[in-house]
Design an enzyme around this catalytic site. Structure first.
Site, PDB file in Angstrom:
ATOM      1  N   HIS A 140       2.846 -10.976   3.959  1.00  0.00           N
ATOM      2  CA  HIS A 140       1.677 -10.149   4.253  1.00  0.00           C
ATOM      3  C   HIS A 140       0.467 -10.530   3.406  1.00  0.00           C
ATOM      4  CE1 HIS A 140       3.639  -7.574   7.135  1.00  0.00           C
ATOM      5  NE2 HIS A 140       4.631  -7.347   6.298  1.00  0.00           N
ATOM      6  N   SER A 186       6.488  -1.379   4.460  1.00  0.00           N
ATOM      7  CA  SER A 186       7.394  -2.519   4.302  1.00  0.00           C
ATOM      8  C   SER A 186       8.456  -2.281   3.247  1.00  0.00           C
ATOM      9  CB  SER A 186       6.588  -3.770   3.916  1.00  0.00           C
ATOM     10  OG  SER A 186       5.613  -4.077   4.882  1.00  0.00           O
TER      11      SER A 186
END
Length: 434
Positions: free
Chosen positions: A372, A281
């Site tokens: 997340h 990410s």
């Protein structure tokens, strides 16, 4: 003058159509009346959208006197009858309007489009957040993941679906059809949520790479010339490297967390050898946070840094010296991870670990991290020189991060995160005090 009169006529027609629809007692004419509202709304100009939503805010609010009476009655006697009465009078008539509009031909798509128009007005017209609240409330129910269908998108999918992937990829731009074809090869997966009323409209999609080990660099994952791995025995890790929303009108409607979990479960069923599910990410906003003093809230949010971490942060900020020379100037002068000093590398990794590992649970925490970690992932690893693109250098000095999804621990981690606790690895913890 004629144009002005025409605009006024369209606005009068749409408000008249709204009044007729909301006052309709039966259902026999509901569809045609809903079609009438939507068809007239589509004739409005952008500047008339403000007038339309203001009309909904001012004319379709609950009756304050009725709400007060119902609330007092329920307070005096918490009976089922008083509860139902209170619920009915507190619901704004515009919610019933939106429900009736949903009966129109392609009504669901029209309402999503209306909210897309509304969202563009909120920054300058904050009072319209009441209208947005009502519309989002209904869309959250209608686009509940229980109603959504998850489908794998591959090269055989309809062309209009594939075009939307290219159009809406928000993390790592898809460079044409060859690039898309590579992202849909056997060692890649793409899954999307679809709504029954919007069958060829992917609402949100996630891209996955099947790999032998946890990735730390994005380039091999998005290189359209990368060699395809066909041997499924090498698939040990599923790396989620991009998740993108396709419909701005559904902003704030939670879907991504459910999509990732469903994808992980499906991949585990398809490839039992897959044991590790991680992301690779970006860290948007990291450098901006460093440049403004690397504050994670302090006394404002109750976050208290340990003395050793506070000292490490101050030393790292001094090393970077962005108060004296902006990051843009550094990049223009040729700064690159390959020529960074060890002190700079240590400083950036230290600051990133504090930013993500201690500040993500706060209101101003990194949005990707909050997504997340809020889904129950663990902050697993921060990677140096993970994204050497211009965007990656600008927003995070090339740093990328792996969030680990342990399917047996996601629920526990989610609960801990809601309490302000962030689960991070020892490796991340060591970076906080280099």
């Amino acid at each position: 003058m004629l144009e002005k009169l025409a605009k006024a006529r369209y606005f009068s027609r749409v408000t008249g159509a709204v009044n007729r629809l909301i006052s309709e007692r039966g259902e026999s004419n509901a569809v045609s009346m809903a079609d009438d509202v939507i068809n007239n709304y589509r004739k409005l100009t952008k500047d008339q959208h403000l007038k339309f939503f203001t009309f909904l805010f001012e004319k379709l609010n609950p009756d304050p006197a009725a709400v007060m009476t119902a609330a007092q009655n329920f307070s005096a006697e918490a009976s089922a009858r008083n509860y139902i009465k209170l619920q009915r009078v507190t619901e704004p008539p515009r919610q019933e309007l939106f429900r009736r509009l949903n009966r129109a031909t392609n009504g669901t798509a029209a309402l999503v489009g209306m909210r897309r128009d509304l969202l563009q007005l909120l920054e300058k017209q904050p009072e319209l957040t009441a209208v947005d609240f009502d519309l989002r409330h209904l869309l959250s129910s209608w686009f509940n993941p229980g109603f959504l269908k998850m489908h794998r998108v591959d090269w055989k999918s309809p062309a209009e679906v594939l075009e939307k992937l290219i159009q809406h990829e928000a993390v790592h731009a898809i460079d044409g059809w060859d690039d898309l074809r590579r992202r849909l090869q056997p060692d890649r997966r793409c899954f999307a949520f679809f709504h029954p009323q919007l069958p060829n409209e992917p609402l949100i999609f996630v891209e996955v790479a099947l790999l032998p080990e946890i990735p730390s660099v994005i380039t091999p994952l998005v290189d359209k010339k990368a060699e395809t791995v066909h041997q499924t025995s090498q698939y040990k890790v599923a790396a989620f490297y991009s998740i993108s929303n396709c419909e701005p009108g559904l902003r704030g409607v939670s879907m991504g967390n459910f999509l990732i979990k469903r994808v992980a479960e499906q991949l585990h069923a398809e490839f039992p050898g897959l044991k590790t599910f991680v992301t690779l990410s970006p860290i948007p906003g990291f450098i901006d946070w460093v440049a403004t003093g690397a504050d994670i809230g302090g006394e404002k949010t109750g976050v208290q840094l340990k003395p050793a971490i506070r000292t490490a942060r101050e030393q790292a900020l001094e090393t970077m010296g962005l108060a004296n020379r902006s990051w843009t100037e550094r990049l223009s002068a040729g700064w690159h991870p390959d020529n960074a000093t060890e002190k700079e590398k240590s400083a950036l990794l230290c600051l990133a670990s504090i930013y993500l590992g201690l500040g993500s649970a706060g209101r101003s925490g990194n949005p990707v991290a909050k997504f997340h970690l809020g889904n129950g992932a663990k902050l697993h690893q921060i990677n140096w020189a993970g994204d050497l693109s211009r965007k990656g250098l600008r927003q995070s000095a090339s740093l990328m991060v792996n969030y680990l999804y342990d399917l047996s621990a996601v629920e526990e981690n989610h609960e801990r995160f809601t309490q302000g606790e962030i689960d991070y690895s020892r490796a991340v913890g060591r970076l906080m005090q280099p």
